[in-house]
Design a protein around this motif. Structure first.
Motif, PDB file in Angstrom:
ATOM      1  N   VAL A   8      83.969 -55.961   5.581  1.00 53.97           N
ATOM      2  CA  VAL A   8      83.100 -55.287   5.101  1.00 53.97           C
ATOM      3  C   VAL A   8      83.456 -54.097   4.330  1.00 53.97           C
ATOM      4  O   VAL A   8      84.287 -53.396   5.057  1.00 53.97           O
ATOM      5  N   ASP A   9      83.138 -53.983   3.225  1.00 58.17           N
ATOM      6  CA  ASP A   9      83.574 -52.675   2.319  1.00 58.17           C
ATOM      7  C   ASP A   9      85.020 -52.858   2.353  1.00 58.17           C
ATOM      8  O   ASP A   9      85.844 -51.640   2.620  1.00 58.17           O
ATOM      9  N   GLY A  10      85.823 -53.851   2.479  1.00 61.48           N
ATOM     10  CA  GLY A  10      87.218 -54.096   2.364  1.00 61.48           C
ATOM     11  C   GLY A  10      87.962 -53.861   3.730  1.00 61.48           C
ATOM     12  O   GLY A  10      89.100 -54.169   4.010  1.00 61.48           O
ATOM     13  N   LYS A  11      87.043 -53.528   4.953  1.00 67.91           N
ATOM     14  CA  LYS A  11      87.503 -53.247   6.063  1.00 67.91           C
ATOM     15  C   LYS A  11      87.521 -54.696   7.065  1.00 67.91           C
ATOM     16  O   LYS A  11      86.333 -55.298   7.046  1.00 67.91           O
ATOM     17  N   GLU A  12      88.479 -55.308   7.449  1.00 64.45           N
ATOM     18  CA  GLU A  12      88.640 -56.359   8.257  1.00 64.45           C
ATOM     19  C   GLU A  12      87.750 -56.047   9.615  1.00 64.45           C
ATOM     20  O   GLU A  12      88.345 -55.257  10.346  1.00 64.45           O
ATOM     21  N   ILE A  13      86.893 -56.817  10.024  1.00 65.31           N
ATOM     22  CA  ILE A  13      86.365 -56.784  11.353  1.00 65.31           C
ATOM     23  C   ILE A  13      86.109 -58.069  12.025  1.00 65.31           C
ATOM     24  O   ILE A  13      85.950 -59.020  11.278  1.00 65.31           O
ATOM     25  N   ASN A  28      80.853 -51.643  14.211  1.00 64.09           N
ATOM     26  CA  ASN A  28      82.195 -51.215  13.429  1.00 64.09           C
ATOM     27  C   ASN A  28      81.867 -49.887  12.724  1.00 64.09           C
ATOM     28  O   ASN A  28      82.476 -49.588  11.687  1.00 64.09           O
ATOM     29  N   GLY A  29      80.897 -49.121  12.647  1.00 62.85           N
ATOM     30  CA  GLY A  29      80.896 -47.853  12.279  1.00 62.85           C
ATOM     31  C   GLY A  29      80.014 -47.973  11.067  1.00 62.85           C
ATOM     32  O   GLY A  29      80.268 -46.839  10.469  1.00 62.85           O
ATOM     33  N   ILE A  30      79.658 -48.880  10.582  1.00 63.66           N
ATOM     34  CA  ILE A  30      78.935 -48.947   9.308  1.00 63.66           C
ATOM     35  C   ILE A  30      77.195 -49.120   9.469  1.00 63.66           C
ATOM     36  O   ILE A  30      76.867 -50.341  10.055  1.00 63.66           O
ATOM     37  N   TYR A  31      76.512 -48.273   9.588  1.00 61.66           N
ATOM     38  CA  TYR A  31      75.151 -48.326   9.637  1.00 61.66           C
ATOM     39  C   TYR A  31      74.461 -48.689   8.547  1.00 61.66           C
ATOM     40  O   TYR A  31      74.531 -48.306   7.511  1.00 61.66           O
ATOM     41  N   ILE A  32      73.575 -49.638   8.625  1.00 62.45           N
ATOM     42  CA  ILE A  32      72.764 -50.389   7.556  1.00 62.45           C
ATOM     43  C   ILE A  32      71.354 -49.658   7.878  1.00 62.45           C
ATOM     44  O   ILE A  32      71.031 -50.024   8.811  1.00 62.45           O
ATOM     45  N   PRO A  33      70.864 -49.123   6.822  1.00 67.22           N
ATOM     46  CA  PRO A  33      69.493 -48.576   6.991  1.00 67.22           C
ATOM     47  C   PRO A  33      68.422 -49.720   7.244  1.00 67.22           C
ATOM     48  O   PRO A  33      68.759 -50.883   6.870  1.00 67.22           O
ATOM     49  N   ARG A  34      67.563 -49.757   7.861  1.00 72.17           N
ATOM     50  CA  ARG A  34      66.418 -50.819   8.215  1.00 72.17           C
ATOM     51  C   ARG A  34      65.250 -50.107   8.712  1.00 72.17           C
ATOM     52  O   ARG A  34      64.977 -48.856   9.101  1.00 72.17           O
ATOM     53  N   PHE A  35      63.915 -50.825   8.606  1.00 72.27           N
ATOM     54  CA  PHE A  35      62.893 -50.423   9.257  1.00 72.27           C
ATOM     55  C   PHE A  35      62.405 -51.612  10.179  1.00 72.27           C
ATOM     56  O   PHE A  35      62.030 -51.419  11.234  1.00 72.27           O
ATOM     57  N   CYS A  36      62.364 -52.660   9.398  1.00 67.98           N
ATOM     58  CA  CYS A  36      61.641 -53.832  10.274  1.00 67.98           C
ATOM     59  C   CYS A  36      62.659 -54.300  11.460  1.00 67.98           C
ATOM     60  O   CYS A  36      62.209 -54.870  12.315  1.00 67.98           O
ATOM     61  N   TYR A  37      63.831 -54.198  11.170  1.00 63.93           N
ATOM     62  CA  TYR A  37      64.872 -54.672  12.084  1.00 63.93           C
ATOM     63  C   TYR A  37      64.983 -54.072  13.345  1.00 63.93           C
ATOM     64  O   TYR A  37      65.105 -52.640  13.447  1.00 63.93           O
ATOM     65  N   HIS A  38      64.920 -54.743  14.532  1.00 61.08           N
ATOM     66  CA  HIS A  38      65.253 -53.799  15.813  1.00 61.08           C
ATOM     67  C   HIS A  38      65.862 -55.015  16.776  1.00 61.08           C
ATOM     68  O   HIS A  38      65.589 -55.953  16.910  1.00 61.08           O
ATOM     69  N   LYS A  39      66.966 -54.209  17.335  1.00 59.71           N
ATOM     70  CA  LYS A  39      67.760 -55.373  17.960  1.00 59.71           C
ATOM     71  C   LYS A  39      67.340 -56.006  19.052  1.00 59.71           C
ATOM     72  O   LYS A  39      67.557 -57.116  19.362  1.00 59.71           O
TER      73      LYS A  39
END
Lengths: 484, 171, 433
Positions: A8-13, A28-39
């Motif tokens: 992700v963005d060049g970083k291996e996870i 892994n510290g990369i927050y993806i913005p969202r509205f409808c998604y809820h874990k």
């Protein structure tokens, strides 16, 4: 468990196979913005805020609908992704009323927050907004504002997947869509209705009890554990000036995920009826110290003929001190009770396979662990005793009527009225401590409001222990927990 | 409100045609709309009970599809196509003419409850526009004279027989 | 040029829809004669060889689509015939449904056999009430005759067909929207993957094809996939139904061999432009395909590749012909209104964006436009297209981008004049043939 490695963005996870990309990034510290998604809900992929670029894929993909694949190369920080996020925010906002100054959600609104973080652009929208209903009563608990709604369907999915009442839906089509109940229906009999308010990403769903009462940024949040049943849902108690304004679930995957029931919530937000107050002997107010020394003397003298009834509302730490006292004095008659029974008449749910447990007390497991020898109060042989130390509300009066009662309780019930010795205690929002839930998980909570008019049970037991010549195992919650 | 015996027989048959009862939502809604002219809240309750599904699912369907109506409308609903091909061939003239003749605006019903006028999106009769739909029947290649005749016939209870589309090549 | 007639191989004498008439022109011969000798895989192979591409609009090869079904599968497989013909300008499936329904049923039997479908559904848009009655009657006849509901001759395979009536929703034309509609839900589309061949109707593997595609299958099986492939061009095989509407003398449905010159079609079959007017523009494949100007179509042929090269798409084969004197802004207003009306409301860019586009175009048409609106329009479409769950978002953008690009002067004129140069009456052609 099988693991998958991606970049992700060049970083291996590396994450467990089957993880959704949006969660993999977040972990892994990369927050993806969202509205409808809820874990804790099935993803629906409708808001498009979480679109990211995946190599070998010409179109941006919703990261909430995409399970990770070995070797996947994902880009979340390209100019293209940034532009998509700005565009989605612009779309969401064109028909939004922008009434943040009077919106209860302001300050904790995902739309506000994500706009600040991912856009900040001026709107290019010069048309008339679509007008919709702003005051749609979803029953006695909740109001819906269709103009603020971004139809992310989280609330619909909550009634489908969490409470399983299937009460909410989205009616109409296109930009005329809005959330609705079936004709004549309300959310009153949905035991988890307030969850739709907590999890609304914008201010479309508001709770009537909190609406326009206080700005959220003035509220002090205290982590607590719901005392409404033995599930022990993790909660935030939100206060200002020593008053509870709002209660919300606190995320805990092992106990309550993101939810709590309305009964538990109303346990805190409705002012408690018939709170006990003061220290009394023979119905006359007495000085606390006098109360402590009289009760200590009495217990010491009559230990053999005293029944000790433990409270399932007590904290583990209070129970530990009580255990020390009982052992020190040699009290043998130890009992437990179900402190509060389910009330069929109130429409309350007895038990479900979601969160609500039949045992409506928070710490019966703690009582049973601390006092494994305790018997059910129903099995008490009254002729064995002359005194009863009754802790907490709800003991069956007919079982102990006629005994000399020492009552330590936050609630003034029938037994409180019959007692010779009364000391008013505190409820869980007024104290520190821990409860053990029905399946053995010990959970700490902090005091949210002061209980100035009442007495702290922990202090009471320390004082009585000192009075009878014992050295308490600890003087604070921490000390007691470490002593165990 | 209840289903008629014939309808119940039809429902029993339909249940054998789909693996899930919810699939009968649209067929049952059509059944009611055909009989009553619209799908009332009471009908929603009936369908939800018949299929044992939440009422809101039925209401979602009623509101989402453009052909289901919640309220009683005129005996004949004149649905004039206003999409591109019909518009290019003069559907606005047809609409204006109906408005003038019936003294109603789009969306309104005549005081006698006979006609409701609506504009609709493409009905798949682009080669024979302007056109309108009344019930299941398409009226194609409309002009003012033809519209007058149709309105008069409908008013007299004379419903035209359905025909395949009448494009000029085959005339 | 005379074209091979595969789908319109009948006279419009009012009886073509009956079983009797269909049998007379050789109908159901593949069921009686071919099926006993062909395995499902062999039927699929012929369809693959024919290289017939999906006639609903996307143009994906049908045989390849069928072969996407999972190999080890214990769930039931479904076949769906997509008769939710809703793309403005399109009325070609209606001819088959109304006048040649048995050919479709025969095609569906063959397709069901090839993919071993447990059940096949024909979804017909709710507005096509007459087509629905005709298809239902034909299905009834096929059941009575034993083509449906009984094992096919020489096999143990039973084909079941149910006719399902839609209720007014363009987006149901999308395959996943259509599946939701059959399941009794709102016809909102689903995120893909999973693709229908893996998880479709009732979460089972599903093949969904357009009416015209399935109706072509009997000819392919009767004459062989290779014979079909010889018709048309290498990459666009077979014949195509074109529905032509707008300012032409002879609007209607025509069957042409793919690769046919567009101008020849326009001037011969469609009879040229009405009233001796000049051609202004053509929308070649239904309302969502980009508009073309006369210079774009001079050498264009009717096939997937050539129309794509010209900057548009064959789409559903709905040719909308626009003569001079027509206000393009008004036309775009109508189209943007359509997409706003039909947006399912599920995903943000389409739900909000289609309404925004419409309101801007309407404002320009009404004379309140600004020059920056034109760039705004194309900027909005950039953010809708390819960011939505289904292709409706993309479909809404095709006309906006192409109208603004190709007729920018006309939009600018509206803005400068503060009104419509055509006095709001974009056309009043009342002339009919």
């Amino acid at each position: 468990m099988k693991e998958v490695t991606l970049t992700v963005d060049g970083k291996e996870i590396t994450v467990p196979a089957g993880t959704l990309l949006i969660d993999a990034c977040e972990a892994n510290g990369i927050y993806i913005p969202r509205f409808c998604y809820h874990k804790h809900l099935f993803p629906s992929g409708n808001c498009r805020m979480c679109l990211v670029m995946i190599e070998k894929n010409p179109k941006p993909q919703p990261s909430c609908m995409t399970p990770v694949v070995e070797g996947m190369a994902v880009h979340t920080n390209t100019p293209e992704v940034a532009e998509i996020r700005k565009a989605i925010l612009e779309f969401v906002l064109i028909n939004h009323p922008l009434d943040c100054p009077i919106c209860d959600k302001a300050g904790e609104c995902m739309l506000q927050d994500q706009y600040m973080e991912f856009s900040g652009d001026k709107s290019r929208f010069n048309e008339t907004k679509v007008a919709k209903e702003k005051l749609y009563h979803f029953g006695r608990k909740i109001i819906y504002d269709a103009e603020r709604c971004i139809t992310c369907s989280r609330c619909v999915r909550i009634t489908e997947e969490v409470s399983k009442t299937n009460k909410l839906g989205i009616v109409e089509r296109g930009d005329r869509s809005y959330v609705a109940l079936a004709h004549g229906d309300t959310l009153d009999d949905d035991p988890y209705a307030y969850c739709v308010v907590d999890n609304c990403p914008v201010g479309a769903l508001t709770a009537k009890y909190f609406r326009f009462k206080e700005r959220v940024w003035y509220l002090h949040k205290t982590p607590s554990v719901c005392a409404g049943c033995s599930r022990g849902c993790n909660i935030w108690i939100e206060t200002k000036d020593n008053k509870i304004y709002r209660v919300r679930p606190r995320e805990n995957d092992a106990v309550n995920k993101s939810w709590m029931c309305d009964f538990g919530r109303e346990y805190y937000i409705l002012p408690p009826k018939n709170r006990a107050s003061g220290a009394k002997i023979n119905h006359y107010a007495v000085d606390y110290n006098k109360f402590v020394s009289e009760v200590a003397a009495l217990l010491k003298e009559h230990a053999a003929e005293t029944a000790f009834v433990a409270s399932a509302y007590a904290t583990n730490e209070e129970l530990a001190l009580a255990k020390q006292l009982v052992s020190h004095l040699g009290i043998k008659g130890i009992f437990h009770k179900k402190d509060r029974v389910w009330q069929e008449s109130s429409g309350e749910v007895k038990e479900d396979d979601i969160l609500i447990k039949q045992d409506k007390t928070p710490n019966m497991a703690g009582v049973k662990k601390t006092f494994p020898e305790a018997k059910d109060i129903e099995d008490m042989v009254i002729s064995d005793f002359k005194y009863a130390f009754v802790w907490g509300p709800g003991a069956p009066l007919e079982k102990i009527d006629g005994l000399n009662l020492i009552v330590l309780s936050a609630m003034a019930d029938q037994i409180w009225e019959k007692a010779k010795y009364n000391l008013a205690g505190r409820i869980s929002s007024e104290k520190h401590g821990s409860f053990t839930n029905f399946n053995g998980i010990v959970q700490n909570f902090r005091r949210a409001i002061k209980g100035d008019n009442n007495y702290d049970e922990l202090t009471f037991f320390i004082d009585v222990l000192k009075e009878v010549g014992a050295d308490p195992i600890g003087r604070t919650v921490d000390e007691i927990q470490n002593a165990k | 409100m209840d289903f008629t015996d014939a309808e119940k027989k039809e429902i029993a048959y339909l249940r054998t045609r789909y693996p899930e009862a919810r699939s009968l939502t649209l067929p049952l809604m059509w059944m009611i709309q055909k009989r009553e002219g619209f799908v009332s809240d009471e009908a929603v309750d009936l369908i939800a009970a018949e299929l044992d599904i939440p009422k809101i699912w039925v209401e979602e369907v009623r509101s989402w599809y453009s052909m289901f109506t919640e309220k009683k409308e005129g005996k004949y609903v004149l649905e004039v196509c206003s999409n591109i091909s019909c518009a290019m061939l003069g559907s606005q003239d047809v609409i204006d003419h109906i408005c003038k003749t019936l003294k109603i605006k789009i969306g309104e019903t005549t005081p006698d409850g006979m006609f409701t006028l609506k504009t609709v999106e493409c009905l798949g009769s682009c080669g024979t526009g302007p056109m309108m739909q009344v019930g299941d029947r398409y009226y194609e290649l409309l002009d003012e004279k033809k519209v007058d005749q149709i309105l008069e016939d409908l008013r007299n209870g004379k419903e035209h027989e359905q025909k395949p589309q009448e494009w000029p090549e085959y005339k | 040029m005379s074209h091979k007639k595969i789908l319109l191989n009948f006279e419009r004498n009012g009886t073509s829809h009956t079983l009797e008439s269909y049998l007379k022109r050789g109908g159901y011969q593949t069921i009686a004669e071919k099926i006993p000798a062909l395995s499902p895989a062999e039927v699929l192979e012929e369809v693959k060889k024919s290289a017939i591409r999906g006639r609903g609009g996307a143009g994906f090869p049908a045989g390849i689509k069928w072969s996407f079904l999972p190999k080890d599968n214990d769930k039931p497989v479904y076949l769906i015939c997509n008769g939710d013909e809703g793309e403005p300008g399109t009325f070609k499936d209606r001819v088959i449904l109304e006048e040649n329904p048995h050919m479709l049923i025969e095609g569906m039997i063959l397709a069901s056999y090839a993919i071993r479908a447990k059940h096949a559904y024909i979804y017909i848009r709710g507005e096509y009430g007459f087509a629905l009655e005709r298809v239902k009657a034909a299905v009834k006849e096929a059941y009575e005759t034993g083509y449906l509901g009984k094992p096919l001759k020489g096999t143990d395979f039973v084909c079941e067909i149910t006719v399902h009536k839609g209720a007014g929703a363009y987006v149901v034309g999308d395959e996943t929207g259509l599946m939701n509609s059959i399941e009794g839900k709102k016809g909102q589309t689903r995120n893909k993957p999973p693709f229908p061949a893996i998880e479709g109707l009732y979460k089972c593997p599903t093949i969904i094809n357009n009416v015209e595609t399935l109706a072509s299958v009997p000819w392919i099986i009767a004459n062989g996939g290779d014979a079909y492939h010889k018709i048309g061009t290498e990459k666009s095989s077979g014949t195509k139904l074109l529905s032509v509407s707008g300012h032409v003398r002879k609007p209607g449905v025509y069957e042409v061999e793919l690769g046919y010159s567009f101008m020849d079609f326009l001037n011969n079959e469609a009879g040229g432009i009405i009233d001796g007017k000049k051609l202004k523009a053509v929308i070649p494949g239904g309302s969502s395909t980009p508009v073309l100007k006369p210079e774009d179509i001079k050498d264009m042929t009717i096939d997937y590749e050539s129309i794509t090269a010209a900057g548009s798409s064959l789409g559903s084969g709905a040719v909308i012909v626009i003569a001079e004197g027509t206000c393009m802004v008004k036309l775009l207003e109508i189209l943007t209104h359509f997409y706003q009306h039909e947006s399912c409301g599920q995903c943000t860019p389409c739900r909000e964006g289609t309404g925004w586009l419409h309101r801007i175009v309407r404002r320009i048409e009404e004379g309140n436009g600004k020059m920056e609106d034109l760039d705004l329009l194309t900027s909005i479409t950039k953010h809708i297209a390819f960011h939505t769950i289904c292709p409706l978002g993309d479909a809404a953008c095709g006309p906006v981008d192409s109208f603004v690009k190709k007729f920018r002067k006309e939009f600018e004129e509206h803005i400068k004049q503060g009104g419509c140069p055509y006095s709001g009456k974009f056309v009043r052609f009342q002339e009919k043939v």
